[in-house]
Design a protein around this motif. Structure first.
Motif, mmCIF file in Angstrom:
data_model
loop_
_atom_site.group_PDB
_atom_site.id
_atom_site.type_symbol
_atom_site.label_atom_id
_atom_site.label_comp_id
_atom_site.label_asym_id
_atom_site.label_seq_id
_atom_site.Cartn_x
_atom_site.Cartn_y
_atom_site.Cartn_z
ATOM 1 N N HIS A 33 -30.126 61.004 -12.803
ATOM 2 C CA HIS A 33 -28.700 60.602 -12.563
ATOM 3 C C HIS A 33 -29.031 59.366 -13.914
ATOM 4 O O HIS A 33 -29.936 58.522 -13.814
ATOM 5 N N THR B 228 -28.367 55.958 -14.941
ATOM 6 C CA THR B 228 -27.915 54.723 -14.307
ATOM 7 C C THR B 228 -28.847 53.755 -14.810
ATOM 8 O O THR B 228 -29.693 54.035 -15.880
ATOM 9 N N GLU C 233 -31.093 52.086 -13.571
ATOM 10 C CA GLU C 233 -32.392 52.187 -13.240
ATOM 11 C C GLU C 233 -33.342 53.339 -13.967
ATOM 12 O O GLU C 233 -34.146 53.089 -14.534
ATOM 13 N N THR C 234 -32.411 54.551 -14.273
ATOM 14 C CA THR C 234 -33.022 55.510 -15.168
ATOM 15 C C THR C 234 -33.246 55.078 -16.687
ATOM 16 O O THR C 234 -34.200 55.424 -17.199
ATOM 17 N N GLU D 134 -23.119 52.751 -7.246
ATOM 18 C CA GLU D 134 -23.959 52.846 -8.387
ATOM 19 C C GLU D 134 -25.495 53.319 -8.091
ATOM 20 O O GLU D 134 -26.576 53.287 -8.714
ATOM 21 N N HIS E 164 -28.943 54.118 -5.601
ATOM 22 C CA HIS E 164 -29.924 53.213 -5.096
ATOM 23 C C HIS E 164 -29.910 51.681 -5.961
ATOM 24 O O HIS E 164 -30.286 51.732 -7.297
ATOM 25 N N MET F 179 -35.675 51.669 -6.564
ATOM 26 C CA MET F 179 -35.840 52.559 -7.750
ATOM 27 C C MET F 179 -37.207 52.393 -8.556
ATOM 28 O O MET F 179 -37.807 52.989 -9.252
HETATM 29 N N1 ADE Z 1 -30.946 58.595 -7.460
HETATM 30 C C1 ADE Z 1 -30.420 57.513 -6.472
HETATM 31 N N2 ADE Z 1 -29.901 56.235 -6.909
HETATM 32 C C2 ADE Z 1 -30.275 56.440 -8.018
HETATM 33 C C3 ADE Z 1 -30.313 55.458 -9.059
HETATM 34 N N3 ADE Z 1 -29.820 54.091 -9.057
HETATM 35 N N4 ADE Z 1 -30.772 55.812 -10.280
HETATM 36 C C4 ADE Z 1 -31.389 56.984 -10.544
HETATM 37 N N5 ADE Z 1 -31.372 57.967 -9.623
HETATM 38 C C5 ADE Z 1 -30.820 57.499 -8.605
#
Ligand code: ADE
Length: 427
Positions: A51, A53, A55-56, A354, A356, A361
């Motif tokens: 995903h 995001t 965090e990624t 958005e 988690h 994460m």
């Molecule tokens: N899966 C669930 N939440 C996520 C996030 N914030 N970033 C990436 N993968 C996820």
């Protein structure tokens, strides 16, 4: 550099949000600093389908700091944050292929773009890169050292591949690490699912009957948070142990065939198909709200399934359809009742919110980064198969997370250690 994103002009906003998330990801930052010094991934190409995001983005930066070329595509058509994709391309020079709302062809086109980069390591959330590579380009498996899988559904698919002797390289089930599923699946899915539900509907949960289908870690998280908002929570399950746990955790447990008629809000988190079928929808109250937080959009029978084209689905049987607000669609049924679907039946926490929060994460992606390092070192010695995250990595992530939170714990005394390894002591 090749990429496919919505709008490079969104990068400034994305960059700021990535920085904000990074403040909540101290374990990943620590790993990034070490990776920048040691370059454990030097010379490798890593294809990630996650995903897209904030965090990624911080994980991708960490992998890049480790010395590899990172290629990133979306693991769900509706979870991409377009500003983040822009910042990844513009500010971090990471080839990113992800557009929020992309259609199925574009989604798979983006997976093909990752495979075109001829990765030596793969990182999946849902197993789409691994399954596409094995189905369409099996010759590429020879150059892959190994891969990792982020989510329960992906691990289930991988185990099915291994069972069929179809899997051609070693895969590590990051989902199954304790520091992943006990936190990300429970606290992450719990909070972000409620967040998605509220952003999509702005309803009050207090006093509502919330039906949670599935009592795995994700279901537990959703049930706890819904109860925390004052909802009356009903759990549906197929597993007797989980059903018993849900009962003793204080929830009402009943079959979905009964819950369908009483629920105000339904959340599926099972990882399985048609958990809420058309027959269940026929029993639902006018105004019922449906949402899914499982990986694929198959848990609620909304869209026709190519494997069962004649099965009744909401989109076929509804006589009217309106988008009421962002991420909330109204379906009018022939008898006049209206059902409301959040996030198009896709992961409601990512489609309507958005995903988690970053601090959970932090642990999932610390595992991913350390597993990539482990595979770079040891993957060539592993036979094809599905492996657990090495315990040292899992425990290291737990230790680093506690340290980052300023929490200290005790150590066993010599006497306690000896006691735990002896059998002579009795009453
Ligand atoms: N899966 C669930 N939440 C996520 C996030 N914030 N970033 C990436 N993968 C996820």
């Amino acid at each position: 550099m090749q990429f496919d994103i919505r709008d490079a002009g969104l990068s400034a906003e994305g960059r700021l949000r990535i920085e904000w998330a990074d403040r909540q990801m101290p374990v990943l930052s620590t790993i990034r600093e070490r990776f920048a010094a040691e370059k454990p991934l030097a010379g490798l190409r890593l294809g990630a389908c996650l995903h897209v995001t904030t965090e990624t983005a911080n994980l991708a930066r960490t992998l890049q700091a480790g010395g590899c070329d990172v290629f990133l595509c979306a693991s769900n058509p509706l979870s991409t944050q377009d500003d983040v994709a822009a910042a990844l391309v513009e500010d971090f020079g990471i080839p990113t292929f992800a557009i929020r709302g992309e259609d199925r062809d574009t989604y798979y086109g983006h997976i093909h773009a990752i495979l075109d980069a001829e990765p030596n390591l793969t990182m999946d959330d849902g197993c789409d890169v691994v399954s596409t590579l094995h189905a369409e380009r099996p010759e590429q498996a020879a150059q892959v050292i190994g891969g990792s899988e982020e989510t329960t559904t992906g691990v289930i698919r991988l185990r099915a591949m291994a069972e069929d002797n179809a899997l051609k390289y070693p895969m590590i089930a990051v989902n199954d690490a304790a520091t992943k599923h006990l936190f990300d699946n429970r606290y992450g899915t719990g909070q972000s699912t409620i967040d998605g539900l509220i952003r999509a509907t702005n309803i009050l949960l207090a006093g509502k009957k919330v039906v949670v289908c599935g009592y795995g870690q994700c279901g537990r998280g959703v049930a706890t948070r819904a109860r925390g908002h004052g909802a009356h929570v009903i759990v549906t399950e197929v597993d007797p142990l989980r059903a018993l746990e849900a009962t003793m955790d204080g929830y009402e447990v009943m079959p979905i065939g009964e819950a369908a008629a009483v629920g105000d809000i339904f959340v599926t988190v099972t990882g399985d198909i048609r958990v809420i079928s058309w027959e269940h929808m026929e029993q639902m109250k006018d105004g019922a709200i449906l949402a899914n937080s499982g990986h694929f959009d198959v848990e609620i029978a909304v869209h026709a399934d190519p494997r069962k084209p004649d099965a009744p689905t909401l989109d076929k049987l509804a006589v009217g359809r309106r988008l009421m607000r962002n991420s909330l669609e109204e379906f009018t049924l022939a008898d006049g009742r209206k059902l409301y679907l959040a996030g198009d039946g896709r992961l409601v926490n990512l489609a309507a919110a958005e995903g988690h929060p970053a601090s959970v994460m932090d642990m999932s992606f610390a595992n991913q980064a350390l597993v990539a390092e482990y595979l770079a070192r040891n993957g060539r010695d592993l036979a094809p198969g599905v492996y657990d995250v090495p315990t040292e990595i899992d425990r290291a992530v737990a230790r680093l997370k506690l340290e980052s939170m300023g929490i200290r714990i005790d150590a066993l005394t010599e006497e306690q250690q000896a006691y735990l390894t002896s059998w002579q002591h009795g009453t």
